[in-house]
Design an enzyme around this catalytic site. Structure first.
Site, PDB file in Angstrom:
ATOM      1  N   HIS A 103      -0.475 -43.033   9.460  1.00  0.00           N
ATOM      2  CA  HIS A 103       0.854 -42.593   9.897  1.00  0.00           C
ATOM      3  C   HIS A 103       0.818 -41.495  10.954  1.00  0.00           C
ATOM      4  O   HIS A 103       1.456 -40.461  10.840  1.00  0.00           O
ATOM      5  CB  HIS A 103       1.690 -42.141   8.689  1.00  0.00           C
ATOM      6  CG  HIS A 103       1.873 -43.194   7.654  1.00  0.00           C
ATOM      7  ND1 HIS A 103       2.580 -42.991   6.492  1.00  0.00           N
ATOM      8  CD2 HIS A 103       1.417 -44.481   7.593  1.00  0.00           C
ATOM      9  CE1 HIS A 103       2.562 -44.095   5.762  1.00  0.00           C
ATOM     10  NE2 HIS A 103       1.855 -45.014   6.415  1.00  0.00           N
ATOM     11  N   GLU A 120      12.588 -50.099   9.193  1.00  0.00           N
ATOM     12  CA  GLU A 120      13.915 -49.706   9.658  1.00  0.00           C
ATOM     13  C   GLU A 120      14.010 -49.669  11.173  1.00  0.00           C
ATOM     14  O   GLU A 120      13.054 -49.335  11.866  1.00  0.00           O
ATOM     15  CB  GLU A 120      14.269 -48.307   9.139  1.00  0.00           C
ATOM     16  CG  GLU A 120      14.420 -48.217   7.646  1.00  0.00           C
ATOM     17  CD  GLU A 120      14.831 -46.827   7.193  1.00  0.00           C
ATOM     18  OE1 GLU A 120      14.972 -46.622   5.975  1.00  0.00           O
ATOM     19  OE2 GLU A 120      15.014 -45.926   8.066  1.00  0.00           O
ATOM     20  N   TYR A 171       3.304 -50.042  -2.596  1.00  0.00           N
ATOM     21  CA  TYR A 171       2.474 -51.214  -2.384  1.00  0.00           C
ATOM     22  C   TYR A 171       2.053 -51.876  -3.687  1.00  0.00           C
ATOM     23  O   TYR A 171       1.782 -53.073  -3.718  1.00  0.00           O
ATOM     24  CB  TYR A 171       1.240 -50.841  -1.553  1.00  0.00           C
ATOM     25  CG  TYR A 171       1.580 -50.473  -0.124  1.00  0.00           C
ATOM     26  CD1 TYR A 171       2.029 -51.437   0.780  1.00  0.00           C
ATOM     27  CD2 TYR A 171       1.479 -49.157   0.320  1.00  0.00           C
ATOM     28  CE1 TYR A 171       2.364 -51.101   2.077  1.00  0.00           C
ATOM     29  CE2 TYR A 171       1.802 -48.814   1.620  1.00  0.00           C
ATOM     30  CZ  TYR A 171       2.249 -49.791   2.497  1.00  0.00           C
ATOM     31  OH  TYR A 171       2.580 -49.453   3.787  1.00  0.00           O
ATOM     32  N   GLN A 206      -5.517 -45.403  11.250  1.00  0.00           N
ATOM     33  CA  GLN A 206      -4.486 -45.788  12.207  1.00  0.00           C
ATOM     34  C   GLN A 206      -4.461 -44.878  13.435  1.00  0.00           C
ATOM     35  O   GLN A 206      -3.618 -45.037  14.307  1.00  0.00           O
ATOM     36  CB  GLN A 206      -3.121 -45.758  11.506  1.00  0.00           C
ATOM     37  CG  GLN A 206      -3.017 -46.771  10.378  1.00  0.00           C
ATOM     38  CD  GLN A 206      -1.798 -46.554   9.501  1.00  0.00           C
ATOM     39  OE1 GLN A 206      -1.002 -45.645   9.706  1.00  0.00           O
ATOM     40  NE2 GLN A 206      -1.647 -47.399   8.496  1.00  0.00           N
ATOM     41  N   TYR A 237      17.166 -39.184   8.293  1.00  0.00           N
ATOM     42  CA  TYR A 237      17.134 -40.639   8.106  1.00  0.00           C
ATOM     43  C   TYR A 237      16.532 -41.056   6.758  1.00  0.00           C
ATOM     44  O   TYR A 237      16.277 -42.234   6.534  1.00  0.00           O
ATOM     45  CB  TYR A 237      16.428 -41.283   9.296  1.00  0.00           C
ATOM     46  CG  TYR A 237      17.292 -41.156  10.538  1.00  0.00           C
ATOM     47  CD1 TYR A 237      18.170 -42.156  10.907  1.00  0.00           C
ATOM     48  CD2 TYR A 237      17.300 -39.978  11.287  1.00  0.00           C
ATOM     49  CE1 TYR A 237      19.011 -42.015  11.994  1.00  0.00           C
ATOM     50  CE2 TYR A 237      18.132 -39.817  12.375  1.00  0.00           C
ATOM     51  CZ  TYR A 237      18.994 -40.850  12.727  1.00  0.00           C
ATOM     52  OH  TYR A 237      19.846 -40.692  13.806  1.00  0.00           O
TER      53      TYR A 237
END
Length: 388
Positions: free
Chosen positions: A168, A263, A284, A102, A273
């Site tokens: 991430h 979110e 998953y 990513q 959070y």
């Protein structure tokens, strides 16, 4: 690779999926009443279509506009493009990126005083150990007057340590409208058990720095033992949406959940959070991450999706091009290939609709200087959403 202007119109239909939202669908058909009592037509999601304004086959991760109306756009593989109408020039001087998983060249943002200093800010997966490892970094360089070179690029913040994990990285950037500071995000880098909840480690956080990379003295973790003092909030997973509310000036963020639990959060200094202590998602493979969806001292999301829509890019609707949508939230979906329109009434979600459905993986969403919604779509390029 091709840079080709392809003015196509794609007729788009909206078919809201109740399973993809935690709120009831809103009905926006029919007239609204203006302040003077006269009926004004509210735009429906079925009343828009997309036109491709820049055709590009690879992944445009982020884009923004220069003062002259041209664009700069990041390509995940490490290229920065100066887009001029139907063509683009590759900008030299971009830092080396780790284009793996990513990671890659991520977001792009102009300095608040770009007209004077021509600073361009980039977030990217910085390469280390010959590309075997990487970490999210934010830096800036000076764009040449002809838009062909990024000069004197300097890293302002490195979210290390480097890891060979490919997931991430985050990462989005905005300027705080009240304080003028740079807010940016770094995902948990695939280490959910250590990074998000630990103020001494990078990853899984929203950050706040000055334009030159220095740490504001009123950051919430300044002076805390061994803390990453650039941290503004913590307890996040993979944050790929960041936007400033046009009325309140609050910083809004969205992040990928695992399997479910994407979110939307309103970011406040020093708040936690919750990830991964509390979440509405599961692993998953279907197993539980935690039984907890709430805990004292941890913030509840403003809004969440089960199942996941895989959000990327975020903007608020401004201007008068889209009657009835003013102030509503736009979120790109990688998984379902649409823009999610989230209707807001103050601090309440009143419904959702899907725009430009089935167009492709939506990577970024922006409001253009001409008042239209723009989105980068993987394999397509950049599209403009216009009333039909």
């Amino acid at each position: 690779m091709r840079y080709l202007f392809l003015p196509i119109l794609i007729s788009l239909f909206v078919a809201c999926d109740p399973a993809s939202t935690t709120t009831e669908e809103s009905t926006t058909e029919g007239p609204n009443r203006a302040a003077d009592g006269e009926p004004t037509m509210m735009l429906t999601a079925a009343g828009v279509e997309a036109e491709t304004v820049f055709n590009f086959e690879d992944i445009i991760w982020g884009f923004t506009w220069l003062p002259d109306g041209n664009m700069v756009a990041t390509v995940k593989d490490g290229r920065l493009l100066h887009v001029q109408g139907d063509s683009a020039t590759e900008v030299s001087g971009v830092p080396e990126v780790r284009d793996a998983g990513q990671g890659g060249l991520l977001d792009v943002l102009l300095d608040q005083d770009f007209a004077t200093n021509r600073y361009v800010y980039l977030s990217y997966s910085r390469s280390e150990d010959g590309g075997e490892k990487g970490f999210t970094s934010v830096g800036r360089g000076t764009l040449s007057e002809d838009g062909t070179r990024l000069e004197n690029f300097t890293s302002l913040y490195d979210g290390g340590p480097a890891t060979d994990k490919g997931q991430h990285y985050g990462s989005r950037m905005v300027w705080g409208p009240e304080d003028g500071y740079l807010y940016f995000t770094i995902g948990d880098r695939g280490n959910r058990d250590e990074n998000p909840q630990d103020s001494t480690r990078d990853g899984g956080k929203v950050y706040r720095i000055a334009a030159d990379g220095s740490i504001p003295s009123d950051n919430p973790f300044v002076g805390a033992p061994n803390a990453k003092e650039a941290t503004y909030s913590l307890g996040h997973r993979n944050l790929q949406g960041l936007a400033v509310h046009p009325t309140t000036g609050q910083i809004w963020e969205h992040e990928h959940g695992p399997r479910g639990g994407d979110e939307v959060n309103i970011i406040e200094a020093g708040k936690n959070y919750g990830w991964p202590v509390i979440t509405y998602g599961i692993n998953y493979d279907g197993t539980q991450i935690t039984q907890e969806v709430g805990k004292a001292g941890m913030e509840q999301p403003f809004h969440y999706w089960v199942p996941s829509i895989a959000p990327s890019g975020m903007a608020f609707v401004t201007g008068d091009r889209y009657p009835g949508w003013e102030g509503d939230l736009l979120v790109g979906s990688l998984k379902f290939s649409y823009i999610k329109l989230v209707h807001l009434d103050g601090d309440a979600v009143t419904g959702e609709q899907e725009l430009i459905k089935n167009i492709g993986r939506v990577r970024d969403v922006r409001m253009g200087p001409d008042g239209y919604i723009y989105a980068s779509v993987e394999g397509t390029g950049i599209v403009r959403v216009v009333p039909a």
